[in-house]
Design a protein around this motif. Structure first.
Motif, PDB file in Angstrom:
ATOM      1  N   PRO A   1       0.792  -1.251   0.125  1.00  0.00           N
ATOM      2  CA  PRO A   1       0.170   0.124   0.129  1.00  0.00           C
ATOM      3  C   PRO A   1       0.809   1.159   0.056  1.00  0.00           C
ATOM      4  O   PRO A   1       0.536   2.439  -0.506  1.00  0.00           O
ATOM      5  CB  PRO A   1      -0.810  -0.090   1.154  1.00  0.00           C
ATOM      6  N   PHE A   2       2.006   1.246   0.455  1.00  0.00           N
ATOM      7  CA  PHE A   2       2.888   2.470   0.399  1.00  0.00           C
ATOM      8  C   PHE A   2       3.633   2.755  -0.789  1.00  0.00           C
ATOM      9  O   PHE A   2       3.938   3.830  -0.910  1.00  0.00           O
ATOM     10  CB  PHE A   2       3.898   2.364   1.939  1.00  0.00           C
TER      11      PHE A   2
ATOM     12  N   LEU B   1       5.420   2.779  -6.879  1.00  0.00           N
ATOM     13  CA  LEU B   1       6.734   2.781  -7.591  1.00  0.00           C
ATOM     14  C   LEU B   1       7.074   1.574  -8.530  1.00  0.00           C
ATOM     15  O   LEU B   1       8.103   1.644  -9.151  1.00  0.00           O
ATOM     16  CB  LEU B   1       7.681   2.742  -6.328  1.00  0.00           C
ATOM     17  N   LEU B   2       6.052   0.663  -8.695  1.00  0.00           N
ATOM     18  CA  LEU B   2       6.502  -0.714  -9.753  1.00  0.00           C
ATOM     19  C   LEU B   2       6.297   0.251 -10.862  1.00  0.00           C
ATOM     20  O   LEU B   2       6.760  -0.451 -12.223  1.00  0.00           O
ATOM     21  CB  LEU B   2       5.282  -1.619  -9.486  1.00  0.00           C
ATOM     22  N   ARG B   3       5.628   1.381 -11.033  1.00  0.00           N
ATOM     23  CA  ARG B   3       5.448   1.988 -12.447  1.00  0.00           C
ATOM     24  C   ARG B   3       6.255   3.230 -12.576  1.00  0.00           C
ATOM     25  O   ARG B   3       6.060   4.127 -13.354  1.00  0.00           O
ATOM     26  CB  ARG B   3       4.058   2.308 -12.395  1.00  0.00           C
TER      27      ARG B   3
ATOM     28  N   LEU C   1      14.230   3.064 -14.531  1.00  0.00           N
ATOM     29  CA  LEU C   1      14.343   1.604 -14.092  1.00  0.00           C
ATOM     30  C   LEU C   1      14.834   1.304 -12.640  1.00  0.00           C
ATOM     31  O   LEU C   1      14.606   0.269 -12.201  1.00  0.00           O
ATOM     32  CB  LEU C   1      15.424   1.229 -15.034  1.00  0.00           C
ATOM     33  N   ALA C   2      15.838   1.861 -12.097  1.00  0.00           N
ATOM     34  CA  ALA C   2      16.614   1.781 -10.925  1.00  0.00           C
ATOM     35  C   ALA C   2      15.418   1.643  -9.784  1.00  0.00           C
ATOM     36  O   ALA C   2      15.444   0.876  -8.777  1.00  0.00           O
ATOM     37  CB  ALA C   2      17.582   2.756 -10.414  1.00  0.00           C
ATOM     38  N   VAL C   3      14.399   2.734  -9.898  1.00  0.00           N
ATOM     39  CA  VAL C   3      13.433   2.813  -8.886  1.00  0.00           C
ATOM     40  C   VAL C   3      12.625   1.558  -9.028  1.00  0.00           C
ATOM     41  O   VAL C   3      12.081   0.868  -8.060  1.00  0.00           O
ATOM     42  CB  VAL C   3      12.939   4.020  -8.955  1.00  0.00           C
ATOM     43  N   ARG C   4      12.179   1.222 -10.281  1.00  0.00           N
ATOM     44  CA  ARG C   4      11.105   0.183 -10.651  1.00  0.00           C
ATOM     45  C   ARG C   4      11.521  -1.138 -10.199  1.00  0.00           C
ATOM     46  O   ARG C   4      11.027  -1.944  -9.589  1.00  0.00           O
ATOM     47  CB  ARG C   4      10.837   0.230 -12.146  1.00  0.00           C
ATOM     48  N   ALA C   5      13.103  -1.315 -10.425  1.00  0.00           N
ATOM     49  CA  ALA C   5      13.533  -2.643 -10.159  1.00  0.00           C
ATOM     50  C   ALA C   5      13.610  -2.837  -8.560  1.00  0.00           C
ATOM     51  O   ALA C   5      13.456  -3.967  -8.109  1.00  0.00           O
ATOM     52  CB  ALA C   5      14.858  -2.754 -10.820  1.00  0.00           C
ATOM     53  N   GLU C   6      14.060  -1.990  -7.821  1.00  0.00           N
ATOM     54  CA  GLU C   6      14.242  -1.834  -6.524  1.00  0.00           C
ATOM     55  C   GLU C   6      12.703  -2.124  -5.740  1.00  0.00           C
ATOM     56  O   GLU C   6      12.594  -2.715  -4.744  1.00  0.00           O
ATOM     57  CB  GLU C   6      14.944  -0.714  -5.899  1.00  0.00           C
ATOM     58  N   ALA C   7      11.790  -1.578  -6.342  1.00  0.00           N
ATOM     59  CA  ALA C   7      10.447  -1.727  -5.792  1.00  0.00           C
ATOM     60  C   ALA C   7       9.853  -2.944  -6.206  1.00  0.00           C
ATOM     61  O   ALA C   7       9.281  -3.641  -5.245  1.00  0.00           O
ATOM     62  CB  ALA C   7       9.593  -0.660  -6.440  1.00  0.00           C
ATOM     63  N   GLY C   8      10.327  -3.511  -7.142  1.00  0.00           N
ATOM     64  CA  GLY C   8      10.039  -4.985  -7.526  1.00  0.00           C
ATOM     65  C   GLY C   8      10.749  -6.021  -6.490  1.00  0.00           C
ATOM     66  O   GLY C   8      10.087  -6.843  -5.785  1.00  0.00           O
ATOM     67  N   ARG C   9      12.088  -5.583  -6.048  1.00  0.00           N
ATOM     68  CA  ARG C   9      12.653  -6.655  -5.170  1.00  0.00           C
ATOM     69  C   ARG C   9      12.119  -6.392  -3.741  1.00  0.00           C
ATOM     70  O   ARG C   9      11.850  -7.483  -3.188  1.00  0.00           O
ATOM     71  CB  ARG C   9      14.098  -6.081  -4.729  1.00  0.00           C
ATOM     72  N   VAL C  10      11.743  -5.269  -3.287  1.00  0.00           N
ATOM     73  CA  VAL C  10      11.266  -4.895  -1.885  1.00  0.00           C
ATOM     74  C   VAL C  10       9.854  -5.372  -1.941  1.00  0.00           C
ATOM     75  O   VAL C  10       9.467  -6.070  -0.777  1.00  0.00           O
ATOM     76  CB  VAL C  10      11.216  -3.554  -1.585  1.00  0.00           C
ATOM     77  N   LEU C  11       9.087  -5.430  -3.028  1.00  0.00           N
ATOM     78  CA  LEU C  11       7.517  -5.955  -2.993  1.00  0.00           C
ATOM     79  C   LEU C  11       7.333  -7.183  -3.235  1.00  0.00           C
ATOM     80  O   LEU C  11       6.395  -7.773  -3.342  1.00  0.00           O
ATOM     81  CB  LEU C  11       6.461  -5.104  -3.698  1.00  0.00           C
TER      82      LEU C  11
ATOM     83  N   ARG D   1      -0.503  -7.240 -10.250  1.00  0.00           N
ATOM     84  CA  ARG D   1       0.338  -8.270 -10.167  1.00  0.00           C
ATOM     85  C   ARG D   1       1.280  -8.298 -11.386  1.00  0.00           C
ATOM     86  O   ARG D   1       2.287  -8.737 -11.377  1.00  0.00           O
ATOM     87  CB  ARG D   1      -0.458  -9.408 -10.446  1.00  0.00           C
ATOM     88  N   GLY D   2       0.654  -7.644 -12.600  1.00  0.00           N
ATOM     89  CA  GLY D   2       1.451  -7.425 -13.686  1.00  0.00           C
ATOM     90  C   GLY D   2       2.397  -6.538 -13.518  1.00  0.00           C
ATOM     91  O   GLY D   2       3.658  -6.999 -13.942  1.00  0.00           O
ATOM     92  N   ALA D   3       2.227  -5.349 -12.861  1.00  0.00           N
ATOM     93  CA  ALA D   3       3.376  -4.407 -12.649  1.00  0.00           C
ATOM     94  C   ALA D   3       4.381  -4.900 -11.725  1.00  0.00           C
ATOM     95  O   ALA D   3       5.494  -4.895 -12.137  1.00  0.00           O
ATOM     96  CB  ALA D   3       2.818  -3.314 -11.943  1.00  0.00           C
ATOM     97  N   LEU D   4       4.050  -5.780 -10.741  1.00  0.00           N
ATOM     98  CA  LEU D   4       5.015  -6.427  -9.888  1.00  0.00           C
ATOM     99  C   LEU D   4       5.913  -7.358 -10.583  1.00  0.00           C
ATOM    100  O   LEU D   4       7.279  -7.520 -10.371  1.00  0.00           O
ATOM    101  CB  LEU D   4       4.392  -7.058  -8.770  1.00  0.00           C
ATOM    102  N   GLN D   5       5.190  -7.937 -11.329  1.00  0.00           N
ATOM    103  CA  GLN D   5       6.120  -9.166 -12.247  1.00  0.00           C
ATOM    104  C   GLN D   5       7.114  -8.492 -13.288  1.00  0.00           C
ATOM    105  O   GLN D   5       8.314  -8.946 -13.430  1.00  0.00           O
ATOM    106  CB  GLN D   5       5.207 -10.118 -13.088  1.00  0.00           C
ATOM    107  N   LEU D   6       6.641  -7.334 -13.882  1.00  0.00           N
ATOM    108  CA  LEU D   6       7.565  -6.538 -14.620  1.00  0.00           C
ATOM    109  C   LEU D   6       8.682  -6.168 -13.982  1.00  0.00           C
ATOM    110  O   LEU D   6       9.929  -6.084 -14.445  1.00  0.00           O
ATOM    111  CB  LEU D   6       6.850  -5.503 -15.431  1.00  0.00           C
TER     112      LEU D   6
END
Length: 185
Positions: free
Chosen positions: A71-72, A76-78, A82-92, A105-110
């Motif tokens: 929720p927080f 950032l998945l979007r 790239l560096a922020v998106r990728a880190e958001a993916g790792r953390v989430l 779900r799709g945004a997290l997978q990307l």
């Protein structure tokens, strides 16, 4: 560790005349002090104009259980960077998928693919292999985690983080460690 540390760090984070690198460092240093007061600062940092501050806020968010992070920081998945998106993916990555809609779900997978690709790009470094192993271990894929840790050791047989993570993995699996190979009980 002083009693006023949280307030002092918040002051640095909120001072927009302070260089972004210092503000990001202050966000990271808030992790042990998370409270309702610093939580509000962390929420703002996740929307900060500076990518350094957003990435630091993502890393600080790891103090929360994985199921409570989305929720927080789901937005950032979007992120455009790239560096922020990728880190958001790792953390989430630990977010239970049943809590997410199809688009999220799709945004997290990307974003996870972005993170994985950046680690693969640096795949000739043992640290990248350990990072990939850690993500697999977090997701409960012990076999893949072990493979990545072993790849790191092939790249550098003295790379201590690979040994430590491999030992932690074996301990979590209830294995006896004999020379570096896991012998399940």
């Amino acid at each position: 560790g002083l009693p006023q540390a949280e307030v002092s760090l918040i002051r640095v984070v909120n001072d927009l005349s302070t260089p972004d690198i210092a503000r990001a460092t202050a966000v990271l240093e808030l992790a042990p002090y998370l409270s309702p007061l610093s939580g509000q600062v962390l929420e703002r940092a996740l929307k900060d104009d500076s990518p350094l501050v957003r990435i630091a806020a993502l890393r600080t968010l790891e103090m929360l259980p994985p199921a409570n992070r989305f929720p927080f920081a789901g937005h950032l998945l979007r992120d455009e960077l790239l560096a922020v998106r990728a880190e958001a993916g790792r953390v989430l990555a630990g977010t239970p998928m049943n809590q997410l809609g199809v688009a999220d779900r799709g945004a997290l997978q990307l974003a996870l693919k972005d993170w994985f690709d950046t680690q693969q790009f640096n795949g000739d470094r043992p640290g990248s292999r350990v990072n990939l192993g850690n993500l697999q271990a977090q997701g409960g894929n012990a076999t893949a985690a072990e493979q990545f840790y072993r790849q790191a050791l092939k790249l550098d047989e003295d790379f201590m983080p690979a040994y430590l993570n491999l030992a932690d993995l074996y301990r979590a699996l209830g294995c006896e460690v004999s020379e570096i190979y896991c012998d399940p009980r």
